[in-house]
Design a protein around this motif. Structure first.
Motif, PDB file in Angstrom:
ATOM      1  N   GLN A  68     -84.260 171.250  34.498  1.00 49.49           N
ATOM      2  CA  GLN A  68     -85.190 169.984  35.263  1.00 49.49           C
ATOM      3  C   GLN A  68     -83.928 169.804  36.356  1.00 49.49           C
ATOM      4  O   GLN A  68     -84.278 169.646  37.612  1.00 49.49           O
ATOM      5  N   GLY A  69     -82.853 169.772  36.097  1.00 56.21           N
ATOM      6  CA  GLY A  69     -81.828 169.500  37.045  1.00 56.21           C
ATOM      7  C   GLY A  69     -81.614 170.481  38.204  1.00 56.21           C
ATOM      8  O   GLY A  69     -81.541 169.970  39.543  1.00 56.21           O
ATOM      9  N   VAL A  70     -81.905 171.408  37.921  1.00 61.22           N
ATOM     10  CA  VAL A  70     -81.801 172.569  38.933  1.00 61.22           C
ATOM     11  C   VAL A  70     -82.973 172.283  40.026  1.00 61.22           C
ATOM     12  O   VAL A  70     -82.686 172.434  41.088  1.00 61.22           O
ATOM     13  N   PHE A  71     -84.328 172.377  39.288  1.00 61.53           N
ATOM     14  CA  PHE A  71     -85.424 172.192  40.260  1.00 61.53           C
ATOM     15  C   PHE A  71     -85.355 171.145  40.974  1.00 61.53           C
ATOM     16  O   PHE A  71     -86.295 171.048  42.175  1.00 61.53           O
ATOM     17  N   GLU A  72     -84.730 169.927  40.561  1.00 62.29           N
ATOM     18  CA  GLU A  72     -84.808 168.740  41.130  1.00 62.29           C
ATOM     19  C   GLU A  72     -84.079 168.995  42.557  1.00 62.29           C
ATOM     20  O   GLU A  72     -84.322 167.854  43.279  1.00 62.29           O
ATOM     21  N   HIS A  73     -83.410 169.980  42.802  1.00 63.29           N
ATOM     22  CA  HIS A  73     -82.435 170.170  43.905  1.00 63.29           C
ATOM     23  C   HIS A  73     -83.383 171.351  44.636  1.00 63.29           C
ATOM     24  O   HIS A  73     -82.432 171.570  45.622  1.00 63.29           O
ATOM     25  N   VAL A  74     -84.302 171.677  44.497  1.00 67.06           N
ATOM     26  CA  VAL A  74     -84.928 172.732  45.254  1.00 67.06           C
ATOM     27  C   VAL A  74     -86.118 172.161  46.176  1.00 67.06           C
ATOM     28  O   VAL A  74     -86.775 171.286  45.893  1.00 67.06           O
ATOM     29  N   VAL A  77     -89.880 171.244  45.965  1.00 63.46           N
ATOM     30  CA  VAL A  77     -90.397 170.719  44.696  1.00 63.46           C
ATOM     31  C   VAL A  77     -90.511 169.260  44.856  1.00 63.46           C
ATOM     32  O   VAL A  77     -89.700 168.660  45.556  1.00 63.46           O
ATOM     33  N   THR A  78     -91.675 168.798  44.414  1.00 62.88           N
ATOM     34  CA  THR A  78     -92.109 167.145  44.579  1.00 62.88           C
ATOM     35  C   THR A  78     -91.872 166.487  43.253  1.00 62.88           C
ATOM     36  O   THR A  78     -91.728 165.213  43.359  1.00 62.88           O
ATOM     37  N   GLN A  79     -91.790 167.079  42.362  1.00 66.21           N
ATOM     38  CA  GLN A  79     -91.405 166.424  40.834  1.00 66.21           C
ATOM     39  C   GLN A  79     -91.209 167.461  39.835  1.00 66.21           C
ATOM     40  O   GLN A  79     -91.725 168.634  39.928  1.00 66.21           O
ATOM     41  N   VAL A  80     -90.112 167.237  38.951  1.00 60.65           N
ATOM     42  CA  VAL A  80     -89.890 167.977  37.745  1.00 60.65           C
ATOM     43  C   VAL A  80     -89.835 167.086  36.491  1.00 60.65           C
ATOM     44  O   VAL A  80     -89.147 165.929  36.498  1.00 60.65           O
ATOM     45  N   ALA A  81     -90.586 167.525  35.373  1.00 64.74           N
ATOM     46  CA  ALA A  81     -90.769 166.572  34.381  1.00 64.74           C
ATOM     47  C   ALA A  81     -90.190 167.641  33.101  1.00 64.74           C
ATOM     48  O   ALA A  81     -90.552 168.717  32.941  1.00 64.74           O
ATOM     49  N   SER A  82     -89.242 167.020  32.225  1.00 69.10           N
ATOM     50  CA  SER A  82     -88.770 167.892  31.065  1.00 69.10           C
ATOM     51  C   SER A  82     -89.766 167.441  29.841  1.00 69.10           C
ATOM     52  O   SER A  82     -90.544 166.443  29.955  1.00 69.10           O
ATOM     53  N   GLY A  83     -90.256 168.485  29.253  1.00 68.68           N
ATOM     54  CA  GLY A  83     -91.243 168.571  28.034  1.00 68.68           C
ATOM     55  C   GLY A  83     -91.242 169.424  27.204  1.00 68.68           C
ATOM     56  O   GLY A  83     -90.372 169.965  26.952  1.00 68.68           O
ATOM     57  N   TYR A  84     -92.442 169.451  26.483  1.00 64.66           N
ATOM     58  CA  TYR A  84     -92.507 170.503  25.285  1.00 64.66           C
ATOM     59  C   TYR A  84     -94.049 171.216  25.554  1.00 64.66           C
ATOM     60  O   TYR A  84     -94.884 170.654  26.153  1.00 64.66           O
ATOM     61  N   THR A  85     -93.734 172.473  25.393  1.00 66.30           N
ATOM     62  CA  THR A  85     -95.045 173.630  25.909  1.00 66.30           C
ATOM     63  C   THR A  85     -95.163 174.412  24.634  1.00 66.30           C
ATOM     64  O   THR A  85     -94.127 174.996  24.338  1.00 66.30           O
ATOM     65  N   GLY A  86     -96.280 174.765  24.293  1.00 71.35           N
ATOM     66  CA  GLY A  86     -96.343 176.029  23.385  1.00 71.35           C
ATOM     67  C   GLY A  86     -96.846 175.731  21.952  1.00 71.35           C
ATOM     68  O   GLY A  86     -97.041 176.327  21.174  1.00 71.35           O
ATOM     69  N   GLY A  87     -96.920 174.389  21.592  1.00 67.29           N
ATOM     70  CA  GLY A  87     -97.236 173.885  20.285  1.00 67.29           C
ATOM     71  C   GLY A  87     -98.405 172.889  20.475  1.00 67.29           C
ATOM     72  O   GLY A  87     -99.096 172.516  21.485  1.00 67.29           O
ATOM     73  N   MET A 214     -73.917 171.722  35.553  1.00 72.07           N
ATOM     74  CA  MET A 214     -73.405 171.739  37.080  1.00 72.07           C
ATOM     75  C   MET A 214     -73.115 172.942  37.543  1.00 72.07           C
ATOM     76  O   MET A 214     -73.639 173.239  38.824  1.00 72.07           O
ATOM     77  N   PRO A 215     -72.499 174.014  36.884  1.00 65.37           N
ATOM     78  CA  PRO A 215     -72.451 175.223  37.541  1.00 65.37           C
ATOM     79  C   PRO A 215     -73.897 175.958  38.197  1.00 65.37           C
ATOM     80  O   PRO A 215     -73.670 176.644  39.074  1.00 65.37           O
ATOM     81  N   LYS A 216     -74.888 175.394  37.393  1.00 63.90           N
ATOM     82  CA  LYS A 216     -76.163 176.012  37.784  1.00 63.90           C
ATOM     83  C   LYS A 216     -76.668 175.425  39.028  1.00 63.90           C
ATOM     84  O   LYS A 216     -77.130 176.038  40.282  1.00 63.90           O
ATOM     85  N   VAL A 217     -76.167 174.255  39.307  1.00 60.05           N
ATOM     86  CA  VAL A 217     -76.834 173.579  40.432  1.00 60.05           C
ATOM     87  C   VAL A 217     -75.808 173.943  41.790  1.00 60.05           C
ATOM     88  O   VAL A 217     -76.394 174.306  42.802  1.00 60.05           O
ATOM     89  N   ASN A 218     -74.456 174.407  41.355  1.00 62.40           N
ATOM     90  CA  ASN A 218     -73.744 174.789  42.562  1.00 62.40           C
ATOM     91  C   ASN A 218     -74.039 176.210  42.706  1.00 62.40           C
ATOM     92  O   ASN A 218     -74.066 176.584  43.775  1.00 62.40           O
ATOM     93  N   ALA A 219     -74.664 176.929  41.793  1.00 61.82           N
ATOM     94  CA  ALA A 219     -74.999 178.280  42.039  1.00 61.82           C
ATOM     95  C   ALA A 219     -76.248 178.234  42.943  1.00 61.82           C
ATOM     96  O   ALA A 219     -76.364 179.218  43.681  1.00 61.82           O
ATOM     97  N   LEU A 220     -77.173 177.446  42.771  1.00 66.54           N
ATOM     98  CA  LEU A 220     -78.438 177.083  43.651  1.00 66.54           C
ATOM     99  C   LEU A 220     -77.990 177.085  45.006  1.00 66.54           C
ATOM    100  O   LEU A 220     -78.451 177.442  46.003  1.00 66.54           O
ATOM    101  N   LYS A 221     -76.940 176.072  45.121  1.00 68.81           N
ATOM    102  CA  LYS A 221     -76.472 175.708  46.456  1.00 68.81           C
ATOM    103  C   LYS A 221     -75.907 177.093  47.247  1.00 68.81           C
ATOM    104  O   LYS A 221     -76.173 177.282  48.238  1.00 68.81           O
ATOM    105  N   ASN A 222     -75.067 177.733  46.459  1.00 63.13           N
ATOM    106  CA  ASN A 222     -74.492 178.983  47.050  1.00 63.13           C
ATOM    107  C   ASN A 222     -75.351 180.035  47.230  1.00 63.13           C
ATOM    108  O   ASN A 222     -75.088 180.795  48.159  1.00 63.13           O
ATOM    109  N   THR A 230     -79.523 168.422  49.077  1.00 65.77           N
ATOM    110  CA  THR A 230     -78.508 167.580  48.094  1.00 65.77           C
ATOM    111  C   THR A 230     -78.977 166.317  47.372  1.00 65.77           C
ATOM    112  O   THR A 230     -78.507 166.282  46.120  1.00 65.77           O
ATOM    113  N   GLN A 231     -79.884 165.674  47.778  1.00 68.54           N
ATOM    114  CA  GLN A 231     -80.422 164.643  46.939  1.00 68.54           C
ATOM    115  C   GLN A 231     -81.558 165.038  46.060  1.00 68.54           C
ATOM    116  O   GLN A 231     -82.671 165.546  46.621  1.00 68.54           O
TER     117      GLN A 231
END
Length: 243
Positions: A68-74, A77-87, A214-222, A230-231
């Motif tokens: 969720q944290g990564v895609f909130e910086h893309v 993207v207008t919204q990202v929700a954490s949840g459960y899928t498959g059951g 946080m390394p994933k968010v930095n990788a997205l930026k790079n 940023t926001q």
């Protein structure tokens, strides 16, 4: 096997001293994340925008905090929700999903503007920086089928793009091990408890987040400077209903 303080409803009730002790224990146990970002090519086959209606993508790649944290910086993207899928609906609660026998995966629902970012580019970020698609039923310190790598297409076009992209990446040998990401039937998305939402954005210094996510968010930026913003766009909690 989870880190000592992993997401439990009990987390919200811990005092500051208890959280500090648990954080120290985790830091001693895991000094760095095992997940690494990988630069990969964009998909050859992709969706094309069809009007201006928003689209949703549902993916699972380990703990939903980081995905969720990564895609909130893309951008786009207008919204990202954490949840459960498959059951089933009646097992879509954190404590049950954590047992690993519900069929659910910790997942995220990504709402995006297809005129700004395509579904294929969403998958490129997913495979490149949001998780490691070569880890079977685990991600970093989190083990169990609820942490599996999976894509839940919400329409036939998404399924075609996902299948073609996995075949493309496998053929290009961009990862040192085979991709184990499953393409599963979408049965509905169940929004996770409020205290899981926007966890990375709200707690960037939390040890689990600082080490693993946080390394994933930095990788997205790079790796994706034109997609990074940023926001973050934050999820606004609503009723926990399937979609």
């Amino acid at each position: 096997m989870k880190p000592l303080f992993m997401h439990s409803t009990r987390f919200a009730r811990y005092g500051a001293a208890a959280i500090a002790l648990l954080a120290v224990a985790l830091w001693q146990r895991s000094a760095h994340s095992d997940e690494r970002a990988v630069s990969i090519p964009a998909p050859v086959q992709d969706e094309h925008p069809n009007g201006v209606h928003p689209e949703t993508a549902v993916v699972a790649g380990g703990c939903f905090w980081g995905v969720q944290g990564v895609f909130e910086h893309v951008r786009g993207v207008t919204q990202v929700a954490s949840g459960y899928t498959g059951g089933a609906a009646d097992t879509a609660q954190y404590e049950r999903v954590s047992d690993g026998d519900t069929g659910h995966a910790e997942s995220v629902r990504i709402t995006f503007d297809p005129t700004v970012i395509s579904y294929g580019r969403i998958l490129q970020v997913f495979f490149s920086v949001a998780h490691d698609p070569t880890e079977l039923d685990y991600q970093g310190p989190d083990h169990g089928s609820q942490y599996r790598s999976a894509i839940f297409p919400t329409n036939p076009q998404q399924r075609n793009v996902a299948q073609a992209y996995i075949a493309q990446l496998q053929g290009a040998h961009v990862f040192s091990s085979p991709i184990v990401t499953r393409i599963e039937t979408f049965k509905g998305f169940y929004t996770a408890e409020d205290y899981h939402q926007n966890f990375l954005a709200l707690h960037p210094d939390y040890p689990y987040i600082a080490i693993n996510d946080m390394p994933k968010v930095n990788a997205l930026k790079n790796l994706f400077p034109t997609l990074y913003r940023t926001q973050p766009v934050l999820f606004q909690a609503a009723a926990h209903s399937p979609s």
